[in-house]
Write an enzyme that holds these catalytic residues in place. Sequence first.
Site, PDB file in Angstrom:
ATOM      1  CB  ALA A 126      -0.930  -0.016   1.212  1.00  0.00           C
ATOM      2  N   GLY A 166       4.235   1.598  -0.676  1.00  0.00           N
ATOM      3  CA  GLY A 166       5.100   1.678  -1.840  1.00  0.00           C
ATOM      4  C   GLY A 166       4.348   2.094  -3.090  1.00  0.00           C
ATOM      5  CE  LYS A 215       3.592   5.129  11.781  1.00  0.00           C
ATOM      6  NZ  LYS A 215       3.977   4.886  10.390  1.00  0.00           N
ATOM      7  CG  ASN A 259       1.930   2.725  14.398  1.00  0.00           C
ATOM      8  OD1 ASN A 259       0.875   3.342  14.372  1.00  0.00           O
ATOM      9  ND2 ASN A 259       2.698   2.592  13.346  1.00  0.00           N
TER      10      ASN A 259
END
Length: 296
Positions: free
Chosen positions: A10, A12, A175, A179
């Site tokens: 997704a 890339g 992040k 995550n």
Amino acid sequence: MRVAIIGGGAVGTAIAADLAGLAEIELQICSRTPFEQLVAEWPGGSSRTAQRAIVDPARARPADWILLCTKAHQTDSAANWFAPLSGTTTNLAILQNGVDHRDRVAAWTDHFQSIEPVVVNLPATRLGPGHTRQRTLGHLTVANQSAGRAFANLFANARTNVVTVEDFPTAAWRKLLWNAPVGGVCAVEQRGSHILRDPELRQFVHQCMLEICAVGRLEGADLRDELPAQLLASFDQCNTDSWPSIAVDRRDGRPMEWRARNDVILRLAQTHGISVPANTQLVARLRAADELRSCE
């Protein structure tokens, strides 16, 4: 400027579709799956560009920049592209999750003039080979030094926004702070981010976050203990329910990225001699889920 993108997932595909429209970029897409065109959709727009993917490393040509866009656990399998794509002045940008980007490519550092970790905020779904749908426009963060600024210049005329920051470790850890626990719990529970409405799971996520703050501070990041509560409060204001990529991977029977997103916290905590019991519990459940998948 010759740019090679390794990875047809997704992220890339979305990055490739963005750069493919720029006259100043000569693009190579290195993918396990062949395709003949790039299709990208984003809020308010879409694009379709003729672009053949390269599936054989022997057909690759040296690039000025390599953008590594695979999942972190796919780095070793993607490394067979490094030698044919590398010249005397090739730079590598690592667009992956986690905080140990450079460690993943330590065995191949001789190939590159510079190695630039990138924090990626680009929610997207791969719909098929060469086809991606973005929920928002991409946002990338790099360190404010020469290689980071050169990377940002690649996107000067692109949709994707790239910002340079003085304190890159804090950006990467912030992040990870979201995550690792939220994505990990969603993967274990096989539910979307609405799991944060569950008081027990929310408290567990909050405890994981506090432990991550403690480890991140020892690694030089500015993560204060009030930050987890602030992030959770911001989530409440959004009123959204999304599936993190690690949860999607488990749902679809693919290997999960838990080592780069979650186990790294345990490894670094151990080096500093501190205990992270909530994250240890989460990693144990993610490892068990991954092992169960591999046995099926």
